[in-house]
Design a protein around this motif. Structure first.
Motif, PDB file in Angstrom:
ATOM      1  N   ALA A   1      -1.034   3.612   5.314  1.00 56.16           N
ATOM      2  CA  ALA A   1       0.225   3.546   4.300  1.00 56.16           C
ATOM      3  C   ALA A   1       0.101   4.044   2.989  1.00 56.16           C
ATOM      4  O   ALA A   1       0.991   4.772   2.514  1.00 56.16           O
ATOM      5  N   ARG A   2      -1.241   4.068   2.356  1.00 55.85           N
ATOM      6  CA  ARG A   2      -1.572   4.844   1.148  1.00 55.85           C
ATOM      7  C   ARG A   2      -1.271   6.395   1.405  1.00 55.85           C
ATOM      8  O   ARG A   2      -0.843   7.054   0.410  1.00 55.85           O
ATOM      9  N   MET A   3      -1.868   7.090   2.639  1.00 54.43           N
ATOM     10  CA  MET A   3      -1.785   8.348   2.592  1.00 54.43           C
ATOM     11  C   MET A   3      -0.353   8.829   2.655  1.00 54.43           C
ATOM     12  O   MET A   3       0.096   9.886   1.999  1.00 54.43           O
ATOM     13  N   GLN A   4       0.373   7.884   3.570  1.00 59.08           N
ATOM     14  CA  GLN A   4       1.857   8.314   3.707  1.00 59.08           C
ATOM     15  C   GLN A   4       2.644   8.075   2.377  1.00 59.08           C
ATOM     16  O   GLN A   4       3.408   9.205   1.983  1.00 59.08           O
ATOM     17  N   GLY A   5       2.374   7.300   1.610  1.00 56.86           N
ATOM     18  CA  GLY A   5       3.025   7.218   0.331  1.00 56.86           C
ATOM     19  C   GLY A   5       2.857   8.093  -0.502  1.00 56.86           C
ATOM     20  O   GLY A   5       3.569   8.708  -1.399  1.00 56.86           O
ATOM     21  N   PHE A   6       1.385   8.583  -0.688  1.00 59.16           N
ATOM     22  CA  PHE A   6       1.161   9.808  -1.489  1.00 59.16           C
ATOM     23  C   PHE A   6       1.659  11.059  -1.198  1.00 59.16           C
ATOM     24  O   PHE A   6       2.265  11.539  -2.136  1.00 59.16           O
TER      25      PHE A   6
ATOM     26  N   VAL B   1       3.178  -9.834  -3.186  1.00 61.09           N
ATOM     27  CA  VAL B   1       2.585  -8.792  -3.561  1.00 61.09           C
ATOM     28  C   VAL B   1       1.994  -8.720  -4.696  1.00 61.09           C
ATOM     29  O   VAL B   1       2.505  -9.212  -5.807  1.00 61.09           O
ATOM     30  N   GLN B   2       0.626  -8.114  -4.826  1.00 58.44           N
ATOM     31  CA  GLN B   2       0.004  -7.986  -6.000  1.00 58.44           C
ATOM     32  C   GLN B   2       0.396  -6.391  -6.634  1.00 58.44           C
ATOM     33  O   GLN B   2       0.195  -5.414  -6.051  1.00 58.44           O
ATOM     34  N   GLU B   3       0.727  -6.394  -7.913  1.00 61.19           N
ATOM     35  CA  GLU B   3       1.283  -5.212  -8.643  1.00 61.19           C
ATOM     36  C   GLU B   3      -0.102  -4.615  -8.718  1.00 61.19           C
ATOM     37  O   GLU B   3      -1.122  -5.025  -9.209  1.00 61.19           O
TER      38      GLU B   3
ATOM     39  N   ASP C   1       0.910  -1.160   0.134  1.00 62.06           N
ATOM     40  CA  ASP C   1      -0.110   0.050  -0.045  1.00 62.06           C
ATOM     41  C   ASP C   1       0.932   1.220  -0.100  1.00 62.06           C
ATOM     42  O   ASP C   1       0.499   2.130  -0.680  1.00 62.06           O
ATOM     43  N   ARG C   2       1.926   1.159   0.845  1.00 64.93           N
ATOM     44  CA  ARG C   2       2.735   2.416   0.663  1.00 64.93           C
ATOM     45  C   ARG C   2       3.320   2.804  -0.486  1.00 64.93           C
ATOM     46  O   ARG C   2       3.413   4.078  -1.053  1.00 64.93           O
ATOM     47  N   ALA C   3       4.133   1.575  -1.286  1.00 66.66           N
ATOM     48  CA  ALA C   3       4.690   2.073  -2.316  1.00 66.66           C
ATOM     49  C   ALA C   3       3.578   2.309  -3.535  1.00 66.66           C
ATOM     50  O   ALA C   3       3.845   3.169  -4.462  1.00 66.66           O
ATOM     51  N   ALA C   4       2.375   1.751  -3.400  1.00 67.24           N
ATOM     52  CA  ALA C   4       1.400   2.056  -4.298  1.00 67.24           C
ATOM     53  C   ALA C   4       1.008   3.478  -4.199  1.00 67.24           C
ATOM     54  O   ALA C   4       0.651   4.243  -5.200  1.00 67.24           O
ATOM     55  N   GLY C   5       0.639   3.949  -2.999  1.00 67.66           N
ATOM     56  CA  GLY C   5       0.318   5.322  -2.829  1.00 67.66           C
ATOM     57  C   GLY C   5       1.549   6.416  -3.316  1.00 67.66           C
ATOM     58  O   GLY C   5       1.042   7.377  -3.728  1.00 67.66           O
ATOM     59  N   LYS C   6       2.592   5.717  -3.017  1.00 66.31           N
ATOM     60  CA  LYS C   6       3.855   6.799  -3.440  1.00 66.31           C
ATOM     61  C   LYS C   6       3.820   6.932  -4.842  1.00 66.31           C
ATOM     62  O   LYS C   6       4.181   8.071  -5.598  1.00 66.31           O
ATOM     63  N   LEU C   7       3.319   5.784  -5.550  1.00 62.31           N
ATOM     64  CA  LEU C   7       3.683   5.918  -7.115  1.00 62.31           C
ATOM     65  C   LEU C   7       2.212   6.682  -7.557  1.00 62.31           C
ATOM     66  O   LEU C   7       2.369   7.676  -8.598  1.00 62.31           O
ATOM     67  N   VAL C   8       1.287   6.566  -6.982  1.00 59.92           N
ATOM     68  CA  VAL C   8       0.193   7.726  -7.205  1.00 59.92           C
ATOM     69  C   VAL C   8       0.622   9.319  -7.120  1.00 59.92           C
ATOM     70  O   VAL C   8       0.405   9.888  -7.979  1.00 59.92           O
TER      71      VAL C   8
ATOM     72  N   SER D   1      -7.056  12.126  -6.866  1.00 62.36           N
ATOM     73  CA  SER D   1      -6.412  10.867  -7.503  1.00 62.36           C
ATOM     74  C   SER D   1      -6.513   9.845  -6.041  1.00 62.36           C
ATOM     75  O   SER D   1      -6.701  10.214  -4.770  1.00 62.36           O
ATOM     76  N   GLY D   2      -6.518   8.666  -6.308  1.00 61.06           N
ATOM     77  CA  GLY D   2      -6.663   7.713  -5.056  1.00 61.06           C
ATOM     78  C   GLY D   2      -6.806   6.455  -5.676  1.00 61.06           C
ATOM     79  O   GLY D   2      -6.399   5.809  -6.944  1.00 61.06           O
ATOM     80  N   PHE D   3      -7.390   5.657  -4.728  1.00 60.01           N
ATOM     81  CA  PHE D   3      -7.666   4.200  -4.731  1.00 60.01           C
ATOM     82  C   PHE D   3      -8.964   3.831  -4.977  1.00 60.01           C
ATOM     83  O   PHE D   3      -9.867   3.350  -4.043  1.00 60.01           O
ATOM     84  N   HIS D   4      -9.339   3.805  -6.322  1.00 60.34           N
ATOM     85  CA  HIS D   4     -10.943   3.319  -6.796  1.00 60.34           C
ATOM     86  C   HIS D   4     -10.915   3.645  -8.314  1.00 60.34           C
ATOM     87  O   HIS D   4     -10.537   4.319  -8.804  1.00 60.34           O
TER      88      HIS D   4
END
Length: 432
Positions: free
Chosen positions: A280-285, A410-412, A241-248, A359-362
């Motif tokens: 984790a998503r917020m921190q990554g973003f 990990v699922q990409e 989640d953190r890595a995905a959030g950072k990518l976003v 932007s985000g997760f949906h």
């Protein structure tokens, strides 16, 4: 450009299965040959030669050898260092020449990082008798719009890929209720109604005890969506989640930089501020966006001034509208979950096109339209169907083939942007 390289497609197909059936046949033939080779002057005793070791690595044998379908996916992504493929040793197969040979089958024990696992005798008996197996997925919410609806599709798809009688069930409360979710799992453990279990976890600590109870009862158990790493679960299938959030965050930052759009203020919103996945998503973003726009000011953040907006669509819309009207100077707003749909709708309803972005997760077809309209910059498909599919495949692989994975598999993420929005069918569960 960077933006053209960030759209990623999952390699979430089921791993190729090891072939146990072929080895079993070889063992039968070996015993038969030995029996026929014993003359009348022999003692009639002796034992069949030991069969060759069973290779259960997913890469070793084609799926057609085990009678298992591919479940609709592609190749499995390369495992990370935290992930380990574990092959349990094949059971010894010996028999007197005059006795029926003992067929090879999956082992009933496994070595895991936390210790040794022993399959429940009732499940072993069902496997030996070819009885129906109950694969149970526990989702956070099974009502309309809940995770169970999408996850169930992947769960059923995985179960249908094995040449066995499998009953795939999805259980859970109608709307998110952690206590009710755990209570239902406990009830089915007690009644012996679960032969393999996957649990969608929204709080790592809260699910440790129920997962351990399942495993101690001899039920192979996996986690999806969110992990409970301190439990005895076999493996976790989900995003980093953190890595995905950072990518976003990086995608959104590059998008603005290429168009020379001034990013002065940003913010984050979430359905549940206490959910570790969303944290984790917020921190990554925040990290990803600041790498591109180091001077941007965050109105709020994972650790300051943020409230849970919930999951009910009408309530989320009202709360989101109030927040947007109170913060009209926010240029980029990140959302951790399906509440992003209400955020996009508020921006459109308030005619904030070109002034406010999200932007985000949906991801679904409605979000695709917001991408085309320029309201949404980047949307991550959460991949819940694919995660459930992987966990369902893991159940079949362990019970029917004796192979399993450990750690975080990990699922990409698949990220939708304006560059790929028209190249993917967003109505399909695997793309949401």
């Amino acid at each position: 450009m960077f933006l053209q390289l960030v759209s990623q497609v999952w390699g979430l197909g089921l791993p190729r299965r090891g072939g146990v059936r072929g080895v079993a046949v070889a063992a039968v033939l070996a015993v038969a040959l030995l029996a026929s080779g014993c003359g009348s002057g022999g003692d009639g005793g002796g034992s069949a030669p030991s069969p060759a070791a069973v290779e259960s690595s997913p890469e070793a044998v084609d799926a057609s050898d085990s009678g298992v379908g591919d479940g609709g996916g592609g190749d499995e992504p390369a495992p990370e260092e935290s992930e380990e493929m574990v092959e349990a040793p094949p059971a010894a197969a010996t028999a007197a020449p005059t006795a029926a040979p003992v067929p090879l089958g999956p082992p009933h024990t496994a070595e895991l990082p936390w210790g040794d696992f022993a399959l429940a005798e009732r499940i072993a008996a069902k496997l030996a008798d070819g009885q129906q197996l109950n694969f149970v997925l526990s989702a956070n919410a099974t009502g309309s719009g809940g995770s169970g609806e999408v996850m169930g599709l992947g769960w059923e798809q995985a179960a249908s890929g094995f040449g066995a009688d499998i009953n795939p069930r999805v259980i859970g409360p109608n709307s998110a209720d952690r206590a009710a979710q755990i209570e239902t799992i406990d009830s089915l453990i007690g009644s012996g109604s679960i032969d393999c279990l996957a649990v969608e976890v929204d709080d790592p600590a809260a699910f440790v005890e129920v997962i351990d109870r399942a495993v101690d009862a001899g039920i192979p158990t996996f986690t999806v969506g969110g992990d409970s790493a301190d439990s005895k679960r076999f493996a976790f299938y989900g995003l980093d989640d953190r890595a995905a959030g950072k990518l976003v965050g990086a995608v959104a930052g590059e998008w603005a930089a290429e168009r020379r759009i001034l990013m002065r203020k940003a913010a984050v919103l979430t359905a549940n501020v206490d959910d570790p996945r969303y944290q984790a998503r917020m921190q990554g973003f925040v990290e990803g966006l600041l790498e591109i726009h180091s001077g941007i000011e965050f109105i709020n953040g994972p650790d300051m001034g943020i409230e849970s907006l919930g999951f009910d669509p009408d309530e989320v819309y009202a709360a989101t509208e109030a927040w947007v009207l109170a913060n009209p100077d926010a240029d980029m707003i990140f959302h951790t979950d399906q509440g992003m749909a209400q955020l996009a709708r508020v921006i459109a309803d308030q005619l904030l096109y070109g002034d406010m972005y999200t932007s985000g997760f949906h991801m679904n077809e409605d979000m695709a339209n917001y991408l085309r309209d320029g309201v949404v910059v980047a949307a991550v498909a959460q991949g819940l169907s694919n995660q459930a599919n992987s966990a369902g495949a893991a159940c079949g692989q362990f019970l029917l083939q004796g192979a399993h994975e450990t750690g975080h598999v990990v699922q990409e993420p698949l990220i939708a942007t304006e560059s790929n929005v028209d190249t993917v069918d967003w109505t399909q569960p695997e793309n949401q």
